[in-house]
Design an enzyme around this catalytic site. Structure first.
Site, PDB file in Angstrom:
ATOM      1  N   HIS A  21       9.558   3.620   2.064  1.00 18.62           N
ATOM      2  CA  HIS A  21       9.678   2.599   0.969  1.00 18.62           C
ATOM      3  C   HIS A  21       9.055   3.079  -0.022  1.00 18.62           C
ATOM      4  O   HIS A  21       8.272   3.877  -0.341  1.00 18.62           O
ATOM      5  CB  HIS A  21       9.385   1.255   1.766  1.00 18.62           C
ATOM      6  CG  HIS A  21       7.872   1.267   1.954  1.00 18.62           C
ATOM      7  ND1 HIS A  21       6.785   1.114   1.281  1.00 18.62           N
ATOM      8  CD2 HIS A  21       7.434   0.916   3.238  1.00 18.62           C
ATOM      9  CE1 HIS A  21       5.581   1.113   1.899  1.00 18.62           C
ATOM     10  NE2 HIS A  21       6.065   1.147   3.216  1.00 18.62           N
ATOM     11  N   ASP A  80      23.354 -31.382   8.622  1.00 17.01           N
ATOM     12  CA  ASP A  80      22.825 -32.338   7.564  1.00 17.01           C
ATOM     13  C   ASP A  80      21.288 -32.022   7.194  1.00 17.01           C
ATOM     14  O   ASP A  80      20.745 -32.870   6.518  1.00 17.01           O
ATOM     15  CB  ASP A  80      23.122 -33.814   7.495  1.00 17.01           C
ATOM     16  CG  ASP A  80      22.431 -34.243   9.046  1.00 17.01           C
ATOM     17  OD1 ASP A  80      21.873 -33.276   9.765  1.00 17.01           O
ATOM     18  OD2 ASP A  80      22.572 -35.302   9.076  1.00 17.01           O
ATOM     19  N   HIS A 138       9.419 -10.261  -4.797  1.00 17.03           N
ATOM     20  CA  HIS A 138       9.889  -8.826  -5.457  1.00 17.03           C
ATOM     21  C   HIS A 138      10.467  -9.397  -6.872  1.00 17.03           C
ATOM     22  O   HIS A 138      11.707 -10.113  -6.988  1.00 17.03           O
ATOM     23  CB  HIS A 138      11.142  -8.302  -4.428  1.00 17.03           C
ATOM     24  CG  HIS A 138      10.660  -8.037  -3.301  1.00 17.03           C
ATOM     25  ND1 HIS A 138      11.484  -7.782  -2.018  1.00 17.03           N
ATOM     26  CD2 HIS A 138       9.490  -7.687  -2.835  1.00 17.03           C
ATOM     27  CE1 HIS A 138      10.719  -7.402  -1.137  1.00 17.03           C
ATOM     28  NE2 HIS A 138       9.876  -7.186  -1.591  1.00 17.03           N
ATOM     29  N   TYR A 181       4.503   4.983   9.206  1.00 21.51           N
ATOM     30  CA  TYR A 181       5.287   4.357  10.267  1.00 21.51           C
ATOM     31  C   TYR A 181       5.686   5.588  11.378  1.00 21.51           C
ATOM     32  O   TYR A 181       6.591   6.131  10.945  1.00 21.51           O
ATOM     33  CB  TYR A 181       6.328   3.466  10.003  1.00 21.51           C
ATOM     34  CG  TYR A 181       5.951   2.562   8.742  1.00 21.51           C
ATOM     35  CD1 TYR A 181       5.327   1.345   8.930  1.00 21.51           C
ATOM     36  CD2 TYR A 181       6.081   2.940   7.162  1.00 21.51           C
ATOM     37  CE1 TYR A 181       4.855   0.570   7.696  1.00 21.51           C
ATOM     38  CE2 TYR A 181       5.798   2.413   6.384  1.00 21.51           C
ATOM     39  CZ  TYR A 181       5.192   1.094   6.548  1.00 21.51           C
ATOM     40  OH  TYR A 181       5.048   0.401   5.510  1.00 21.51           O
ATOM     41  N   HIS A 234      10.675  -4.763   8.008  1.00 19.73           N
ATOM     42  CA  HIS A 234      10.760  -6.421   8.033  1.00 19.73           C
ATOM     43  C   HIS A 234      11.113  -7.104   9.382  1.00 19.73           C
ATOM     44  O   HIS A 234      11.839  -8.020   9.322  1.00 19.73           O
ATOM     45  CB  HIS A 234      12.090  -6.551   6.933  1.00 19.73           C
ATOM     46  CG  HIS A 234      12.077  -6.132   5.601  1.00 19.73           C
ATOM     47  ND1 HIS A 234      13.048  -5.830   4.929  1.00 19.73           N
ATOM     48  CD2 HIS A 234      10.987  -5.805   4.791  1.00 19.73           C
ATOM     49  CE1 HIS A 234      12.767  -5.390   3.901  1.00 19.73           C
ATOM     50  NE2 HIS A 234      11.391  -5.451   3.489  1.00 19.73           N
ATOM     51  N   GLU A 271      -1.535  -3.216   1.851  1.00 20.40           N
ATOM     52  CA  GLU A 271      -1.035  -3.839   0.613  1.00 20.40           C
ATOM     53  C   GLU A 271      -1.927  -4.754  -0.259  1.00 20.40           C
ATOM     54  O   GLU A 271      -2.532  -5.748   0.165  1.00 20.40           O
ATOM     55  CB  GLU A 271       0.291  -4.386   0.988  1.00 20.40           C
ATOM     56  CG  GLU A 271       0.924  -5.166  -0.120  1.00 20.40           C
ATOM     57  CD  GLU A 271       2.330  -5.795   0.216  1.00 20.40           C
ATOM     58  OE1 GLU A 271       2.393  -6.095   1.312  1.00 20.40           O
ATOM     59  OE2 GLU A 271       3.196  -5.872  -0.806  1.00 20.40           O
ATOM     60  N   HIS A 311       5.857  -3.027  -6.147  1.00 22.46           N
ATOM     61  CA  HIS A 311       6.760  -3.857  -6.802  1.00 22.46           C
ATOM     62  C   HIS A 311       6.171  -4.800  -7.640  1.00 22.46           C
ATOM     63  O   HIS A 311       4.851  -5.336  -7.270  1.00 22.46           O
ATOM     64  CB  HIS A 311       7.868  -4.628  -5.898  1.00 22.46           C
ATOM     65  CG  HIS A 311       7.242  -5.225  -4.702  1.00 22.46           C
ATOM     66  ND1 HIS A 311       6.940  -6.701  -4.729  1.00 22.46           N
ATOM     67  CD2 HIS A 311       7.216  -5.004  -3.375  1.00 22.46           C
ATOM     68  CE1 HIS A 311       6.326  -6.975  -3.597  1.00 22.46           C
ATOM     69  NE2 HIS A 311       6.443  -6.024  -2.895  1.00 22.46           N
ATOM     70  N   ASP A 355       1.869  -8.799   7.293  1.00 26.33           N
ATOM     71  CA  ASP A 355       2.315  -8.595   6.061  1.00 26.33           C
ATOM     72  C   ASP A 355       2.845 -10.143   5.429  1.00 26.33           C
ATOM     73  O   ASP A 355       3.515 -10.824   5.973  1.00 26.33           O
ATOM     74  CB  ASP A 355       3.490  -8.019   5.825  1.00 26.33           C
ATOM     75  CG  ASP A 355       4.038  -7.837   4.118  1.00 26.33           C
ATOM     76  OD1 ASP A 355       3.477  -8.431   3.371  1.00 26.33           O
ATOM     77  OD2 ASP A 355       4.673  -6.716   3.932  1.00 26.33           O
ATOM     78  N   GLU A 404       1.220  -0.807  -1.913  1.00 25.79           N
ATOM     79  CA  GLU A 404       1.296  -0.893  -0.408  1.00 25.79           C
ATOM     80  C   GLU A 404       1.933   0.400   0.331  1.00 25.79           C
ATOM     81  O   GLU A 404       3.101   0.362   0.840  1.00 25.79           O
ATOM     82  CB  GLU A 404       2.503  -2.125  -0.232  1.00 25.79           C
ATOM     83  CG  GLU A 404       3.621  -2.177  -1.030  1.00 25.79           C
ATOM     84  CD  GLU A 404       4.572  -3.245  -0.713  1.00 25.79           C
ATOM     85  OE1 GLU A 404       4.906  -3.450   0.468  1.00 25.79           O
ATOM     86  OE2 GLU A 404       4.907  -3.987  -1.651  1.00 25.79           O
ATOM     87  N   ARG A 414       0.502  -0.330   7.233  1.00 24.22           N
ATOM     88  CA  ARG A 414       0.591  -0.464   5.966  1.00 24.22           C
ATOM     89  C   ARG A 414      -0.602  -1.400   5.093  1.00 24.22           C
ATOM     90  O   ARG A 414      -1.322  -1.974   6.000  1.00 24.22           O
ATOM     91  CB  ARG A 414       1.695  -1.399   5.556  1.00 24.22           C
ATOM     92  CG  ARG A 414       2.120  -1.650   3.971  1.00 24.22           C
ATOM     93  CD  ARG A 414       3.398  -2.081   3.791  1.00 24.22           C
ATOM     94  NE  ARG A 414       3.749  -3.322   4.327  1.00 24.22           N
ATOM     95  CZ  ARG A 414       4.707  -3.471   5.336  1.00 24.22           C
ATOM     96  NH1 ARG A 414       5.227  -2.217   5.857  1.00 24.22           N
ATOM     97  NH2 ARG A 414       4.891  -4.720   5.990  1.00 24.22           N
ATOM     98  N   ASP A 437       1.086 -11.464  -2.099  1.00 24.62           N
ATOM     99  CA  ASP A 437       1.830 -10.169  -0.894  1.00 24.62           C
ATOM    100  C   ASP A 437       0.863  -9.281  -0.342  1.00 24.62           C
ATOM    101  O   ASP A 437       0.539  -8.317  -1.148  1.00 24.62           O
ATOM    102  CB  ASP A 437       2.898  -9.613  -1.773  1.00 24.62           C
ATOM    103  CG  ASP A 437       3.736  -8.755  -0.806  1.00 24.62           C
ATOM    104  OD1 ASP A 437       3.612  -8.759   0.312  1.00 24.62           O
ATOM    105  OD2 ASP A 437       4.683  -8.099  -1.366  1.00 24.62           O
TER     106      ASP A 437
HETATM  107  N1  GLY Z   1       6.138  -8.356   1.726  1.00 25.46           N
HETATM  108  C1  GLY Z   1       7.276  -7.972   1.381  1.00 25.46           C
HETATM  109  C2  GLY Z   1       6.814  -6.777   0.618  1.00 25.46           C
HETATM  110  O1  GLY Z   1       5.664  -6.265   0.951  1.00 25.46           O
HETATM  111  O2  GLY Z   1       7.437  -6.001  -0.105  1.00 25.46           O
HETATM  112 MN    MN Z   2       4.021  -7.506   1.534  1.00 29.21          MN
HETATM  113 MN    MN Z   3       5.019  -5.963  -0.979  1.00 27.23          MN
END
Ligand code: GLY
Ligand code: MN
Ligand code: MN
Length: 441
Positions: free
Chosen positions: A352, A40, A363, A386, A245, A405, A356, A262, A382, A403, A273
């Site tokens: 990737h 609950d 996103h 890797y 992720h 970003e 975005h 991240d 970004e 990365r 982000d």
């Molecule tokens: N944090 C998600 C991305 O960088 O797309």
């Molecule tokens: Mn990110």
């Molecule tokens: Mn991102």
């Protein structure tokens, strides 16, 4: 933010939507339902982004109807929860109908409980109803029930049948272009997110755990009025930085490894982000620097090119070229650069997209990376490399995930980086990390 600004902003958004609607039509927006976490208890409530865009109203069990009448005048109706002193004692304040008129700026407000009785009356005689099918089960049920009632009555009275259309392509195109009001909030989301990354860099040292850095990030968000992250925070040290992720955030921070963070806050429903990767002991090793410098060079090149007229995918080709040239130089990839690019061999290390759209959703809507950039768009940039610990590469590069970003606003002359307050030059990172106490306190 003051109410008059919000009202003006909502009026502008609603008028833009109305201009796209047919005469004698209605558009329906449904609030997000609450989501059970266990038994609950619920997850913190998060409003549906499109509903928020047109209402700035943060309660579940609500429907917003935009009506474009025969004379093209607008009528706005809200269905929302009724006041309930007992429920409010347990779970908090409800706006109710009376206050909704001047808080959500609608012409009429009715109890959510009356939606099944009232919606057929709103739909009856309209030429078109716009709604987002299959977004929520409860919404589909309400709509279908109302449509059945209208069709049944139409058959007996000879009314022209109502057409059904989806508003998503129209609304999501609107959301791709940020107003000054939105950019102002995004700036704050980016500032708080950047401050959190600075804090994590300063607090980082070997033998802490990844979750300690997550805690520093969330602490900084919350202390600045951004209680929730815009997405689950990623703190990946060593090889965990290669898991795109990664969310466990449970490993010890080892001397000599990098850590990739991240993280971005959600501030007044808008997302930051940011990703930064830095050495746990405060000093990059030579191998780490070699990979880092490739990613950084590709990010700088991308930022130069992300301007009106170019697309994210187009700019990504430049990023890929810089990466493949760099990896070949280090002996991580072998062969002809153009052939490696044509064969997409780089996807072992860069798997990737370049970025975005960013806004109410991290996103954000407008998933297509082929759009030509225009002023007012906000996006991430970004690039990352890797190099998994199991990769067939020289030993010194194994387990390095990097990365970098940033969030950028496209302007008429190019772009503005909204997240430059957190360093990404290795020398600046090392300086900030060395200055642990004095900068934070
Ligand atoms: N944090 C998600 C991305 O960088 O797309
Ligand atoms: Mn990110
Ligand atoms: Mn991102």
């Amino acid at each position: 933010m003051i109410d008059t600004d919000i009202k003006t902003e909502l009026c502008n958004r609603r008028e833009k939507l109305l201009a796209k609607m047919a005469t004698n039509s209605v558009a329906l927006f449904f609030a997000a339902p609450e989501v059970v976490r266990s038994n609950d208890t619920h997850y913190p409530y998060r409003q549906n982004s499109d509903f928020w865009y047109f209402t700035c109203f943060n309660e579940p069990e609500a429907v917003f109807a935009v009506i474009k009448q025969h004379d093209n005048q607008a009528r706005y109706i809200l269905f929302n929860r009724k006041k309930d002193p007992l429920a409010e004692t347990w779970t908090g304040y409800r706006l109710g109908q009376e206050l909704a008129l001047d808080t959500v700026w609608v012409d009429e407000a009715y109890c959510f409980d009356s939606i099944n009785a009232n919606l057929p009356k709103i739909l009856k005689g309209k030429d078109i109803v716009y709604y987002a099918d299959e977004q929520y089960e409860y919404a589909d049920k309400i709509i279908k029930k109302a449509l059945r009632a209208v069709i049944k009555e139409g058959k007996s009275t000879g009314l022209k049948p109502i057409s059904i259309s989806d508003w998503r392509h129209v609304v999501h195109k609107m959301r791709m272009f940020k107003s000054d009001f939105e950019i102002n909030i995004l700036r704050q989301a980016c500032d708080i997110s950047a401050q959190a990354h600075r804090r994590a860099m300063q607090k980082c040292k070997p033998n802490l755990y990844e979750y300690h850095l997550e805690a520093e990030i969330l602490y900084e968000f919350a202390c600045n009025g951004a209680r929730y992250p815009a997405y689950n925070t990623i703190v990946g040290s060593g090889n965990n930085g290669c898991i795109l992720h990664y969310e466990n955030n449970s490993a010890p921070l080892k001397e000599g490894d990098l850590v990739l963070i991240d993280a971005g806050c959600e501030y007044h429903h808008y997302a930051g982000d940011i990703t930064r990767t830095f050495p746990i002991n405060g000093k990059f090793s030579q191998a780490q620097r070699e990979i880092y410098d490739i990613v950084l060079a590709s990010q700088y090149a991308a930022i130069k090119l992300l301007k009106p007229g170019n697309s994210i995918n187009q700019v990504n080709q430049t990023v890929i070229k810089i990466m493949v040239e760099g990896l070949v130089k280090l002996g991580i990839m072998q062969g002809d650069v153009d052939k490696l690019i044509a064969d997409k061999a780089y996807t072992e290390f860069y798997m990737h997209g370049l970025g975005h759209w960013l806004g109410i959703d991290v996103h954000d809507v407008g998933r297509d990376r082929l759009y030509l950039l225009k002023p007012g768009m906000v996006l991430t940039v970004e690039p990352g490399l890797y190099i998994n610990q199991n990769a067939d590469v020289p030993d010194q590069y194994k387990g390095i995930g990097i990365r970098i970003e940033d969030n950028i606003l496209i302007t008429s002359s190019g772009n503005e980086v909204l997240t430059s307050a957190v360093p990404k030059e290795p020398s600046e990172i090392e300086k900030l990390m060395a200055n642990k106490v004095s900068v934070i306190e």
